[in-house]
Design an enzyme around this catalytic site. Structure first.
Site, PDB file in Angstrom:
ATOM      1  N   LYS A  52       0.845  -1.202   0.000  1.00 24.65           N
ATOM      2  CA  LYS A  52       0.000   0.000   0.000  1.00 24.65           C
ATOM      3  C   LYS A  52       0.878   1.249   0.000  1.00 24.65           C
ATOM      4  CE  LYS A  52      -3.806  -2.456   2.160  1.00 24.65           C
ATOM      5  NZ  LYS A  52      -4.444  -2.924   3.403  1.00 24.65           N
ATOM      6  N   GLN A  96      -4.736  -1.928   9.662  1.00 27.43           N
ATOM      7  CA  GLN A  96      -4.522  -3.246   9.066  1.00 27.43           C
ATOM      8  C   GLN A  96      -5.081  -4.333   9.987  1.00 27.43           C
ATOM      9  OE1 GLN A  96      -3.164  -3.812   5.906  1.00 27.43           O
ATOM     10  NE2 GLN A  96      -3.843  -5.899   6.287  1.00 27.43           N
ATOM     11  N   ASP A 119     -11.139   2.497   4.134  1.00 29.36           N
ATOM     12  CA  ASP A 119     -11.418   1.054   4.030  1.00 29.36           C
ATOM     13  C   ASP A 119     -12.917   0.792   3.886  1.00 29.36           C
ATOM     14  OD1 ASP A 119      -9.258  -0.652   3.895  1.00 29.36           O
ATOM     15  OD2 ASP A 119      -8.881  -0.633   6.046  1.00 29.36           O
TER      16      ASP A 119
END
Ligand code: NAP
Length: 294
Positions: A52, A96, A119
């Protein structure tokens, strides 16, 4: 059979984003900024975060990584989230997953500002998605919709069967496919571990999305001739014939299923690269909401 090339399409998207970012910087705006929180040292999480960050830099965005040991308390993590929510330079951030067991994931996700929730996991964004409103959409289903659109796959009026109902893939995928817009408008069925006659359901699909987390689960006898198959699964399988000692496979028995399909996404090189492209798209969206571009 057409191969739906997620790698090439994701590269196109990244080029478009890079060109938009370069033009914004030329005009004197700051670069979009994505932050990430990583707890612990899980190998897969480290790989995802590195990718990322690399992709952010490749399109001209900036990124920052907030790393913590496994023993960080939930309270401390919530303080980091509160800090990132308020940081004017951060357009969006991700946490994460998975998190250590002593941390309540739902509380952590709910603490993220919905406007920085790139997200798309926050209940407000899930709610907006369900209502058909503008929302941050989880990257994997968001990437799949973009992939189908750019690959010229018709969805309107088609029967779509989604295998899997997780909050990050199956459920948002089904919601997106049934939305009222020309690149959706499908008639959707969701299957899960309690579905009876899953094979019969799958056989009805014009578009079959496999997101079960079971390597090679979808076999040729479950797929209608001429269907479009989207394989979301990613699994590392031991393979002594490969120099690395493993190969990557999906939830679909690709070699047997592909010849029956009108189109199919490969693994790797299908959905995976689109997920990261979609995260960058979400970061741009968050940036455009925060920075008033003249
Ligand atoms: P998940 O949270 O484990 O959800 C799996 C879903 O599949 C659940 O809804 C489960 O049903 C259903 N399921 C499992 N076994 C089944 C069976 N035998 N029959 C019917 N339904 C079954 O997985 P996920 O996070 O959605 O991920 C799915 C796959 O996509 C994984 O392989 C993951 O690695 C991959 N993935 C890939 C990307 C990417 O970028 N390419 C991103 C995210 C995930 P229940 O709800 O009834 O338990």
């Amino acid at each position: 059979m057409k191969l739906i090339d997620g790698k090439t399409i994701s590269e196109e998207i990244k080029k478009e984003i890079a060109s938009e970012v370069a033009s914004l910087i030329d005009k004197g705006y700051r670069a979009p900024h994505m932050a990430a929180i990583l707890v612990g040292h899980d190998g897969a999480s480290e790989t995802y975060i590195a990718s990322k960050e690399r992709n952010c830099r490749a399109v001209g965005m900036t990124s920052s990584l907030y790393r913590y040991e496994e023993n960080i308390s939930e309270k401390e993590l919530l303080e980091v989230i509160s800090f990132l929510n308020q940081d004017e330079e951060v357009d969006g951030f991700i946490i994460q997953l998975p998190l250590p067991k002593h941390i309540n994931v739902d509380r952590v996700i709910a603490a993220v500002s919905p406007d920085k929730d790139i997200d798309g996991f926050h209940p407000v964004n899930m709610g907006r998605l369900a209502l058909g409103e503008d929302a941050f959409v989880p990257a994997t289903p968001c990437g799949i919709m973009e992939l189908l659109k750019r690959a010229g796959i018709e969805t309107a009026g088609k029967k779509c069967v989604v295998l899997g109902r997780s909050n990050i893939v199956g459920t948002p995928m089904a919601l997106l496919m049934s939305r009222n817009n020309p690149h959706a408008n499908a008639t959707v069925t969701i299957c899960h571990s309690k579905t009876k006659n899953l094979k019969e359901e799958a056989l009805q699909a014009d578009i079959l999305v496999a997101a079960l987390g079971k390597p090679g689960f979808v076999t040729a006898d479950m797929v209608k001739e001429g269907a479009v198959v989207v394989d979301v699964g990613i699994h590392r399988i031991e393979d002594s014939g490969k120099p690395s000692g493993y190969r990557i496979v999906g939830d679909v028995d690709y070699d047997k299923v592909a010849p029956k399909c009108a189109a199919i996404t490969p693994v790797p090189g299908g959905v995976g690269p689109m997920t990261i492209a979609a995260l960058l798209m979400n970061t741009m969206k968050a940036y455009r909401k925060r920075v008033k571009i003249q």
